[in-house]
Enzyme design. Structure first.
Site, mmCIF file in Angstrom:
data_model
loop_
_atom_site.group_PDB
_atom_site.id
_atom_site.type_symbol
_atom_site.label_atom_id
_atom_site.label_comp_id
_atom_site.label_asym_id
_atom_site.label_seq_id
_atom_site.Cartn_x
_atom_site.Cartn_y
_atom_site.Cartn_z
ATOM 1 N N ARG A 136 10.762 11.695 37.027
ATOM 2 C CA ARG A 136 9.711 10.828 37.526
ATOM 3 C C ARG A 136 9.320 9.813 36.443
ATOM 4 O O ARG A 136 9.281 10.161 35.254
ATOM 5 C CB ARG A 136 8.512 11.717 37.873
ATOM 6 C CG ARG A 136 7.311 11.003 38.442
ATOM 7 C CD ARG A 136 7.556 10.556 39.843
ATOM 8 N NE ARG A 136 6.321 10.257 40.544
ATOM 9 C CZ ARG A 136 6.294 9.582 41.693
ATOM 10 N NH1 ARG A 136 7.408 9.145 42.254
ATOM 11 N NH2 ARG A 136 5.151 9.366 42.310
ATOM 12 N N THR A 172 12.344 5.263 49.158
ATOM 13 C CA THR A 172 12.850 6.549 48.671
ATOM 14 C C THR A 172 14.121 6.945 49.436
ATOM 15 O O THR A 172 14.316 6.494 50.552
ATOM 16 C CB THR A 172 11.755 7.597 48.913
ATOM 17 O OG1 THR A 172 10.599 7.089 48.300
ATOM 18 C CG2 THR A 172 12.115 8.957 48.398
ATOM 19 N N THR A 219 13.634 7.343 44.049
ATOM 20 C CA THR A 219 12.891 6.233 44.646
ATOM 21 C C THR A 219 12.485 5.148 43.667
ATOM 22 O O THR A 219 12.391 5.392 42.463
ATOM 23 C CB THR A 219 11.604 6.773 45.321
ATOM 24 O OG1 THR A 219 10.997 5.742 46.071
ATOM 25 C CG2 THR A 219 10.602 7.300 44.318
ATOM 26 N N ASN A 271 9.732 3.613 44.849
ATOM 27 C CA ASN A 271 8.501 3.667 45.630
ATOM 28 C C ASN A 271 8.743 2.979 46.966
ATOM 29 O O ASN A 271 9.421 3.541 47.794
ATOM 30 C CB ASN A 271 7.271 3.108 44.894
ATOM 31 C CG ASN A 271 5.993 3.560 45.590
ATOM 32 O OD1 ASN A 271 6.033 4.480 46.388
ATOM 33 N ND2 ASN A 271 4.878 2.933 45.303
ATOM 34 N N GLY A 325 9.833 8.831 52.780
ATOM 35 C CA GLY A 325 8.740 8.669 53.741
ATOM 36 C C GLY A 325 7.360 8.839 53.136
ATOM 37 O O GLY A 325 6.391 9.099 53.860
ATOM 38 N N GLY A 326 7.233 8.711 51.801
ATOM 39 C CA GLY A 326 5.913 8.783 51.156
ATOM 40 C C GLY A 326 5.190 10.060 51.543
ATOM 41 O O GLY A 326 5.748 11.156 51.438
HETATM 42 O O1 DON Z 1 6.806 9.642 45.115
HETATM 43 C C1 DON Z 1 6.344 9.401 46.207
HETATM 44 O O2 DON Z 1 5.768 10.222 46.886
HETATM 45 C C2 DON Z 1 6.520 8.012 46.797
HETATM 46 N N1 DON Z 1 6.688 7.042 45.760
HETATM 47 C C3 DON Z 1 7.687 8.053 47.730
HETATM 48 C C4 DON Z 1 7.935 6.733 48.403
HETATM 49 C C5 DON Z 1 8.739 6.844 49.639
HETATM 50 O O3 DON Z 1 9.079 7.899 50.086
HETATM 51 C C6 DON Z 1 9.053 5.565 50.325
HETATM 52 N N2 DON Z 1 9.970 5.791 51.407
HETATM 53 N N3 DON Z 1 9.891 5.605 52.527
#
Ligand code: DON
Length: 566
Positions: A102, A377, A395, A397, A469-470
């Site tokens: 990360r 991501t 990712t 982001n 998917g955040g």
């Molecule tokens: O680390 C995280 O939770 C976010 N930065 C993930 C971002 C993400 O999944 C975007 N995709 N759709």
């Protein structure tokens, strides 16, 4: 004489075949089954790269590292060397490990760096600026994990990505559309024209070549981490910072280290679920949801029935309220995963709700922890012929990160700083709110929702899964796992079927169009739920080990996900 001839022919055959068994042909598709190895990722070229490494005798970690670098070339939407991620490993002896690569806040970062004099968030500052970039972790993570587990040389596994960047690859239809729709934005954000911008429009099948990125990857191939974190690449990153208000320094790059961490694990209906520890909240949320569901029979309640959606939404509100209060970088705050995952705690946490009425989000608070002191991501899954498995999510982001390409180095910078609670209490781009545990500090990792996971059945490898998917990532992985365990779906059905999600705040259930029956929707409204439709939630790349030992892939229809197996 005859014996001699037989011996000579035997050696001739060995010479011709190079003493190797010829590997079986590669099968490609979304839902394929294979005997020896499988790579499922968001781009056909990346899956092809990973499987070619397995066929050369590499293990799942070699293939994963090769896939990660290939994604940085052929899937710039999320694949990266300018971002970070989490990789979960399960070796064939049952041992497990996590590499946390990360990003970190630069040393010049501070708690209120994205706020104006009035204490308000400066619009776009944590997503569309050089200041939004955390110190990238992918290159160090890949080098460290390969050093610890790889079989082939680093040179061999990074070379396919270099070739992809040099010779180019055909863009998919989806990519042609995204490149076209982001063209103006790319031009606005960059002083020089990035490789993703072309005169006229991109069409499916057009070749994207990235010579500058190829040269950066060559420096990494030849100099290891110094090829990125010092020397020419580091200089280019620092120059890029100077072009705007970026603060990543030579010291930040030099000091960045990916870390090995102990995975989290728990039991669910006799299966062992292994997932990611903080600084991702994903593993905690996933295991909390499963823990809260354990006393309830989801099978009896029925798939996507009123009762099931209500039970899951109530559990999700509670898990996300805990996330907001307690989750952050464990190197900076005590996260208390042990208490949050204690079955007794989860039992107490999941009794204060009405089976016939939604609990409004404002009534849901973080749980009281005994012993607690305040203080786009992409996912890929790999299984090899030796029985090792890798589940990794990586990712920048959001799609293309900050959209800023490091000039001369050809790679995109992340905008991961937005995953901190940039203003505690104010939602980030995924609507997630957070508190002090996830406030910005120099050198701290921002909280994530990434949930690469592995499931064991009877002590053996069973499922490998994860998603982008955040905030919807942990609930997506939760649904895939319960679809298989509770609803007895195969991996293809478990991945393809519709999804819904509740993250406490904002106070609504979002669901994919056509997923929830109209009578159930009516029932949920009658219980005071707010509902929002969404085209898709998540994009899962998963693998299931079948009872006969074969490997089945579930590459989500939501995207260009592709499985390659042999
Ligand atoms: O680390 C995280 O939770 C976010 N930065 C993930 C971002 C993400 O999944 C975007 N995709 N759709």
């Amino acid at each position: 004489m005859r014996t001699n001839r037989i011996v000579i022919s035997f050696f001739a055959i060995l010479l011709i075949t190079g003493c190797h068994e010829t590997p079986s042909p590669v099968i490609t598709g979304r839902n394929i089954t294979a005997e020896h190895g499988m790579v499922v990722s968001a781009h056909p070229e990346a899956s092809k790269t990973g499987i070619s490494i397995l066929q050369k005798g590499g293990n799942a970690i070699d293939a994963a590292v090769a896939t990660e670098f290939a994604l940085a070339v052929c899937y710039p939407e999320a694949g990266n060397i300018g971002g970070g991620g989490f990789m979960l490993i399960r070796m064939n002896d049952g041992s497990t490990d996590v590499i946390d690569y990360r990003e970190k806040a630069p040393l010049g970062a501070s708690r209120d760096m994205f706020l104006d004099e009035k204490g308000n968030l400066t619009e776009g500052s944590s997503t569309e600026t050089r200041l939004a970039a955390g110190v990238p972790g992918t290159v160090d993570g890949m080098i460290r994990v390969h050093e610890k587990y790889g079989r082939l040389s680093f040179r061999e596994i990074i070379q396919p990505a270099i070739d992809l960047a040099t010779k180019g690859f055909p863009v998919t239809e989806g990519q042609a559309k995204t490149f076209n729709s982001n063209k103006e934005y790319f031009l606005r954000m960059n002083a020089s024209r990035p490789a993703f911008v072309k005169d006229g429009e991109w069409k499916a099948g057009d070749i994207l070549r990235q010579p500058e990125l190829a040269a950066t990857l060559e420096r990494i191939r030849d100099n290891g981490r110094d090829g990125f974190y010092s020397g020419k690449t580091a200089e280019m990153i620092i120059n890029e910072m100077k072009r705007g208000n970026g603060i990543i320094s030579a010291r930040d790059l030099d000091e960045y280290e990916a870390v090995f961490r102990k995975p989290l694990s728990g039991e669910y209906r006799g299966y062992r679920i292994i997932s990611i520890p903080p600084p991702s909240s994903g593993g905690i949320i996933l295991l909390q949801l499963l823990g809260m569901m354990e006393p309830w029979s989801l099978r009896e309640a029925g798939f996507h029935s009123l009762k099931t959606v209500h039970l899951i939404a109530e559990a999700e509100k509670r898990a996300f309220a805990d996330r907001a209060e307690y989750a952050g970088d464990p190197d900076f705050v005590r996260v208390h995963a042990d208490i949050l995952l204690d079955p007794e705690y989860l039992k107490r946490r999941f009794i204060d709700f009405d089976l016939n009425m939604a609990t409004g989000s404002m009534q849901v608070k973080a749980g009281a922890l005994t012993g607690y002191e305040s203080d786009e991501t992409t996912h890929y899954s790999v299984v090899d012929d030796y029985g090792n498995a890798v589940s990794a999510t990586t990712t920048l982001n959001n799609t293309f990160g900050s959209s800023i390409v490091v000039e001369g180095a050809g790679f995109l910078l992340n905008d991961q700083m937005d995953d901190f609670s940039v203003k505690p209490g104010t939602p980030n781009m995924y609507g997630l709110v957070g508190g002090e545990a996830n406030s910005i500090s120099p050198g701290k990792r921002m909280l994530s929702s990434m949930t690469p996971s592995i499931v064991e059945k009877d002590g053996k490898l069973f499922l490998v899964a994860g998603s982008p998917g955040g905030s919807t990532i942990p609930t997506t992985v939760f649904q895939v796992i319960t679809n298989v365990i509770d609803y007895k779906m195969n991996i293809r059905q478990a991945v393809d079927t519709g999804r819904f999600h509740d993250q406490w705040l904002p106070d609504y259930i979002m669901f994919e169009i056509g997923t929830i029956d109209s009578l159930v929707i009516k029932g949920l409204k009658g219980m005071n739920y707010n509902l929002r439709e969404r085209t898709t939630i998540g994009s899962v790349n998963a693998v299931e080990i079948l009872p006969d030992g074969k490997i089945a892939a579930g590459a989500d229809w939501r995207g260009n996900n592709t499985a390659c197996g042999y």
